[in-house]
Scaffold this active site. Structure first.
Site, mmCIF file in Angstrom:
data_model
loop_
_atom_site.group_PDB
_atom_site.id
_atom_site.type_symbol
_atom_site.label_atom_id
_atom_site.label_comp_id
_atom_site.label_asym_id
_atom_site.label_seq_id
_atom_site.Cartn_x
_atom_site.Cartn_y
_atom_site.Cartn_z
ATOM 1 N N SER A 1 69.113 46.933 33.337
ATOM 2 C CA SER A 1 68.990 48.340 33.719
ATOM 3 C C SER A 1 68.748 48.155 35.437
ATOM 4 O O SER A 1 68.263 47.141 35.653
ATOM 5 C CB SER A 1 67.819 48.833 33.089
ATOM 6 N N CYS B 1 77.351 48.890 29.537
ATOM 7 C CA CYS B 1 77.068 49.446 30.910
ATOM 8 C C CYS B 1 78.536 50.126 31.168
ATOM 9 O O CYS B 1 78.623 50.553 32.471
ATOM 10 C CB CYS B 1 76.818 48.275 31.818
#
Length: 500
Positions: A230, A285
């Protein structure tokens, strides 16, 4: 219910035999069962592993010939191809993604191993004879020493394979810290390196949480760190690692947009939105989470997507379903909370994945595909990276409005445009401020000999993963200027010269 198995570190090719002070649980996401108890490394253990890796690098791998390195790489490639189905099954058991998706992950990682097999040509330098009178100048690239790879839960095989084959091919020793949520696939792949003939200590796997990560980031003998995760953690890894003198590539989060123009093939666009939005339960992602539809075709496109969503099966990844569970109950609940927030904010909840029927036994971590329409850019379902099967449709008046919206986003990982207008596509690839662009391709992950990485808050550091940028990241350049007297030499040897 079977007793959870012990999952431990792999150090110098062997399971760790110590006793962990701390452990964490590993789940089967499809059933909710605890299937493993994972040993978490202390900072002291990380330090011991790094010291051993440095010694192994100095004693063997760092100075071994390119020919011998390449032999190990080719053998590893064959072993990984042999065991790809077994590794895919481990991914499904701990991550939850369906088996064919897990197998695809392993195969994409295999492609990077194949790229690394060409390391002799990738490490070639340049040579200039007589740059000055009787003076030659040439360049070489040398290994760094010990490097660390910190990988995420969503690709427990592919992401380590983005980095490890290239790092090893360049002559480095590697310490891997996989996600504590699904470590077994990473460990299984690491075992194959030992079977391929990699010297003991050159590659080790340490399992852990923040304590292990911090120990790698501050250890003076770790020369470089590759991270995927993240954005807040990527920023932390980059800032901490560079503050301690390390080279860092930290790939962060994303909010990927797919812009659909009025001239696009809407059936193709609808299929792509489903595939890119809900593959791997949106835990990619490179997932498309924001579909930007020009108003004139928005109703028709949403209707086509809705129709296709009605045909999707969610369930246990081993049963031939289209989409599996999310990785943990905590993460499933977080994603569900975004669905709650989107509905409360006034977006049209076209398809609600909460409480949907799933094909699985037990109490798994399921949330079926969810579709919102008429989302605005101030809603959390648009601003935040949800990392789940939630697709948000944002309507715009024109190409220019869609491009402006994408470029205003703080993330710049991946994007796509769907159009049959070559001029619009070429303009988009030039004007969009995103690192990886698809033209009628919804998930534009580059092949292994190009490099993977985004812009803006999706990447911290200057170097992308694999490809030639990966080779440069895991080596240092050196330029040599030399002048020699004309030597005399001799001796007889009629044998054919061999690489050794």
């Amino acid at each position: 219910m079977s007793r959870p198995s012990r999952i431990t570190h792999l150090i110098a090719g062997q399971p760790w035999e110590g006793t962990a002070e701390r452990t964490s649980e590993v789940f089967n996401p499809a059933t909710g069962e605890v299937t493993g108890r994972l040993d978490l490394a202390s900072a002291d253990l990380v330090g011991e592993v790094v010291t051993g890796a440095k010694q192994a690098w100095a004693d063997s791998w760092g100075n071994i010939s390119l020919a011998k390195r390449t032999q190990v790489l080719f053998t590893f490639r064959e072993l990984l191809n042999r065991d790809k189905e077994k590794i895919a099954a481990l991914i499904t058991a701990e991550h939850g993604k369906v088996l064919d998706d897990a197998l695809g992950e392993v195969v994409r990682g295999l492609e990077v191993a194949e790229f690394a097999c060409g390391i002799p040509s990738l490490l070639k330098g340049g040579y200039s004879e007589n740059a000055s009178t009787n003076i030659d100048v040439y360049s070489i690239r040398q290994s760094l020493g010990v490097v660390a790879v910190i990988s995420p839960f969503n690709f427990p095989a592919m992401v380590p394979l983005w980095f490890v084959p290239v790092a090893l091919a360049c002559g480095n020793a590697v310490v891997i810290k996989p996600s504590e949520k699904d470590p077994s696939a990473t460990i299984a792949v690491a075992r194959l390196w030992t079977e391929a003939g990699l010297p003991d200590g050159v590659l080790s796997v340490v399992n852990g949480d923040k304590e292990a990560v911090d120990a790698l980031l501050v250890h003076p003998d770790i020369k470089a760190v590759s991270f995927v995760g993240s954005t807040p953690i990527a920023r932390y890894v980059y800032e901490t690692g560079t503050a301690h003198g390390k080279r860092v590539q930290a790939l962060g989060g994303a909010k990927n947009h797919m812009l659909v123009l009025p001239d696009a093939d809407l059936d193709l666009a609808a299929d792509a939105a489903i595939n890119a939005g809900f593959g791997s339960a949106g835990e990619r992602c490179m997932a498309i989470s924001a579909l930007i539809a020009v108003e004139s075709i928005a109703d028709e496109l949403v209707a086509k997507i809705t129709d296709r969503m009605g045909k999707l099966r969610t369930g246990d990844g081993t049963r031939g379903c289209d989409m599996g569970p999310l990785v943990t109950g905590v993460h499933r609940d977080k994603v569900a909370s975004y669905v709650d927030a989107g509905a409360a904010a006034g977006a049209d909840l076209v398809v609600d994945g909460r409480g949907a029927q799933v094909d699985a036994d037990g109490d798994g971590f399921f949330l079926a595909p969810t579709l919102f329409d008429k989302v605005t850019t101030d809603m959390s379902i648009y601003t935040d990276e949800i990392f789940g099967p939630v697709l948000s449709v944002v309507r715009v008046a024109s190409y220019d409005d869609g491009l402006e919206l994408i470029n205003a986003n703080p993330y710049g990982n991946g994007t796509a445009i769907f159009t049959n207008d070559g001029g619009a596509a070429r303009r988009f690839q030039n004007e969009v401020e995103v690192g990886m662009v698809g033209i009628n391709v919804p998930v534009p992950v580059p092949v292994s000999y190009y490099s993977f990485g985004g812009w803006k808050n999706s990447l911290f550091g200057d170097t992308h993963a694999h490809g030639m940028e990966g080779v440069h990241f895991f080596t240092r350049g050196k330029v040599v200027t030399s002048r020699w007297l004309d030597p005399s030499h001799g001796g007889l040897n009629l044998g054919f010269p061999q690489n050794d």
